[in-house]
Scaffold this motif. Structure first.
Motif, PDB file in Angstrom:
ATOM      1  N   ALA A 243     -39.863  -9.097  10.059  1.00 47.85           N
ATOM      2  CA  ALA A 243     -40.714 -10.295  10.110  1.00 47.85           C
ATOM      3  C   ALA A 243     -41.318 -10.441  11.509  1.00 47.85           C
ATOM      4  O   ALA A 243     -40.638 -10.199  12.508  1.00 47.85           O
ATOM      5  N   ASP A 244     -42.582 -10.836  11.550  1.00 49.73           N
ATOM      6  CA  ASP A 244     -43.288 -10.946  12.845  1.00 49.73           C
ATOM      7  C   ASP A 244     -42.547 -11.853  13.825  1.00 49.73           C
ATOM      8  O   ASP A 244     -42.448 -11.548  15.009  1.00 49.73           O
ATOM      9  N   ASP A 245     -42.014 -12.971  13.304  1.00 50.57           N
ATOM     10  CA  ASP A 245     -41.382 -13.911  14.246  1.00 50.57           C
ATOM     11  C   ASP A 245     -40.085 -13.330  14.813  1.00 50.57           C
ATOM     12  O   ASP A 245     -39.772 -13.533  15.981  1.00 50.57           O
ATOM     13  N   LEU A 246     -39.356 -12.545  13.995  1.00 57.01           N
ATOM     14  CA  LEU A 246     -38.118 -11.944  14.516  1.00 57.01           C
ATOM     15  C   LEU A 246     -38.459 -10.839  15.527  1.00 57.01           C
ATOM     16  O   LEU A 246     -37.809 -10.709  16.567  1.00 57.01           O
ATOM     17  N   ALA A 247     -39.510 -10.063  15.231  1.00 60.42           N
ATOM     18  CA  ALA A 247     -39.939  -9.017  16.165  1.00 60.42           C
ATOM     19  C   ALA A 247     -40.320  -9.646  17.503  1.00 60.42           C
ATOM     20  O   ALA A 247     -39.916  -9.170  18.574  1.00 60.42           O
ATOM     21  N   LEU A 248     -41.042 -10.745  17.431  1.00 65.33           N
ATOM     22  CA  LEU A 248     -41.482 -11.416  18.654  1.00 65.33           C
ATOM     23  C   LEU A 248     -40.288 -11.965  19.432  1.00 65.33           C
ATOM     24  O   LEU A 248     -40.204 -11.818  20.655  1.00 65.33           O
ATOM     25  N   ARG A 249     -39.337 -12.547  18.692  1.00 63.51           N
ATOM     26  CA  ARG A 249     -38.146 -13.087  19.375  1.00 63.51           C
ATOM     27  C   ARG A 249     -37.356 -11.977  20.049  1.00 63.51           C
ATOM     28  O   ARG A 249     -36.833 -12.145  21.148  1.00 63.51           O
ATOM     29  N   ALA A 250     -37.268 -10.821  19.374  1.00 63.33           N
ATOM     30  CA  ALA A 250     -36.526  -9.697  19.961  1.00 63.33           C
ATOM     31  C   ALA A 250     -37.236  -9.204  21.230  1.00 63.33           C
ATOM     32  O   ALA A 250     -36.586  -8.917  22.248  1.00 63.33           O
ATOM     33  N   GLN A 251     -38.549  -9.142  21.190  1.00 67.06           N
ATOM     34  CA  GLN A 251     -39.298  -8.705  22.381  1.00 67.06           C
ATOM     35  C   GLN A 251     -39.134  -9.714  23.519  1.00 67.06           C
ATOM     36  O   GLN A 251     -38.928  -9.335  24.674  1.00 67.06           O
ATOM     37  N   GLU A 252     -39.217 -11.008  23.168  1.00 61.73           N
ATOM     38  CA  GLU A 252     -39.066 -12.048  24.192  1.00 61.73           C
ATOM     39  C   GLU A 252     -37.670 -12.004  24.812  1.00 61.73           C
ATOM     40  O   GLU A 252     -37.506 -12.174  26.023  1.00 61.73           O
ATOM     41  N   LEU A 253     -36.681 -11.758  23.953  1.00 62.28           N
ATOM     42  CA  LEU A 253     -35.293 -11.662  24.430  1.00 62.28           C
ATOM     43  C   LEU A 253     -35.166 -10.519  25.445  1.00 62.28           C
ATOM     44  O   LEU A 253     -34.580 -10.686  26.517  1.00 62.28           O
TER      45      LEU A 253
END
Ligand code: ADP
Length: 398
Positions: A243-253
């Motif tokens: 999911a785009d939002d999980l991918a983004l959260r992982a990158q932000e993390l």
């Protein structure tokens, strides 16, 4: 000559590929290698053969370098501090690198930052393992069975890890806390042990970023990493159906960890994706990483090229993918020692195939190379990479 000298400690394939990435830029490279036969020692011109555990050797090596970086995380932290005190540019620096060297330090720091991790505890005695397992059991009475679970009931399965020195699943034990002999095994090395809950993950992901001393950072697409017997087997970029939002959260993390820990260079954040759609951090690597090998052929700028840029504090290159899908499969040694003989078939079958070999002797189970494939159809890209890796290894014969 105004071009800088990058010194790399460790002569493995990561050094070999980092050196290769610096060649087009005219970057000079110097290597500290255990032996003259190591993977990178075969290709780098300026090689010092010596022991990275010896401070005098490190000091003499660093004198000829504008910056010192690493192909592994085993250089003693106190030696790196001594080099910094001498005025050597050590990148990543010891205060960052210690989080990739010591899993106990890493867990404590990530806890302090509020980064989600598996539940864990430093244990010094097998009896503490049983107590930790009992606490996990109170929180969660039954362990789920499933792809990653082992079906045991009662929540007594724990993962034990030596805090320093593990790699490729070595130094990791999955044990039943009630099995005293098994729980005692990791303590024989005489170093503290990190006990973790066994995460019932859906799959493993990696969020890879690169950060430079002036604070610029780039994030690669989050990838799926599949392991076989604790060793990375396949990496798919980007992770399918993420999911785009999980991918983004992982990158932000990953970007946040890089910034908070003041990482310089490539940072791989290995993650577990949980059934409830969250990610937990498994471990950190502060160097080019197996989960980033796909970038050599699948991204505008490879992890190796960006690692070189970062340690030299140059502007970073574009991390975006060049194809819809890129797949990397590791080539492990099999029973068949002559991999070159397999080139004819592999190259004729797939002209788009990219083969990367490390110049290492073929020994069963040893990582001796990898292949990259890319394209629009994931099934096709996966099949081509698996075929080539299997054919090179000798497990696929046609
Ligand atoms: P290494 O230092 O060998 O890379 P890791 O901590 O990455 O050690 O562990 C190796 C593998 O063991 C992981 O890729 C994962 O498959 C499995 N593993 C590690 N920790 C856990 C955990 N807490 N729960 C479930 N599986 C784990």
């Amino acid at each position: 000559m105004t071009f800088p000298v990058v010194g790399m400690v460790g002569g493995g394939q990561l050094a070999r590929m980092t050196h290769a990435a610096g060649i087009p830029l005219g970057i000079r490279f110097k290597l500290l290698s255990d032996t003259a036969q190591d993977s990178a020692a075969q290709t780098v011109g300026d090689v010092v053969v010596g022991d990275y555990r010896d401070l005098d050797t490190l000091r003499a090596f660093a004198r000829g370098c504008d910056v010192v970086t690493f192909d592994h995380e085993h250089v003693p932290t106190e030696h790196l501090r001594a080099l910094e005190a001498d005025g050597v540019r050590v990148r990543p620096g010891p205060d960052a690198l210690v989080h990739a060297q010591d899993k106990g330090v890493m867990r404590a720091r990530l806890d302090a930052l509020g980064v989600p991790c598996p539940r864990h505890r430093i244990v010094r005695d097998p009896r503490d393992v049983a107590a930790f397992a009992a606490e996990l059991q109170e929180d969660r009475p039954a362990e789920p069975s499933g792809p990653a679970g082992d079906g045991r009931r009662g929540g007594r399965t724990v993962v034990l890890k030596t805090v320093r020195g593990g790699y490729d699943g070595k130094g990791v034990w999955v044990v039943d806390a009630a099995d005293e002999a098994a729980a005692a095994e990791p303590f024989k090395a005489g170093v503290p042990v990190l006990a973790e809950e066994k995460v019932d993950f859906v799959r493993e992901l990696a969020a890879n970023v690169v950060r430079s001393p002036h604070g610029q950072a780039v994030a690669y697409p989050v990838v799926e990493s599949r392991q076989v017997d604790g060793v990375c087997d396949t990496v798919i970029a980007p992770a399918p159906d993420l999911a785009d939002d999980l991918a983004l959260r992982a990158q932000e993390l990953a970007l946040r960890i890089a910034q908070e820990l003041d990482v310089v260079g490539h940072l791989a954040v290995e993650l577990f994706q949980t059934p409830d759609g969250e990610v937990l951090v498994n471990e950190l690597a502060m160097r080019p990483h197996n989960s980033g090998h796909w970038t050599q052929d699948g991204a505008v700028t490879s992890q190796f090229a960006n690692h070189v840029r970062a340690v030299l504090d140059l502007p970073l290159g574009d991390p975006r993918p060049r194809a819809r899908w890129t797949v990397m499969c590791n080539v492990l040694g099999g029973d068949y020692p002559d991999m070159y003989a397999a080139y004819l078939h592999c190259m004729a079958r797939d002209p788009q195939l990219k083969i990367h070999m490390y110049g290492k002797d073929v020994k069963p189970g040893r990582k001796v190379g990898h292949v990259n494939t890319y394209g629009d159809d994931l099934d096709d890209v996966l099949e081509r990479a698996r075929h080539a890796a299997g054919y090179l290894r000798g497990t696929i014969v046609e």
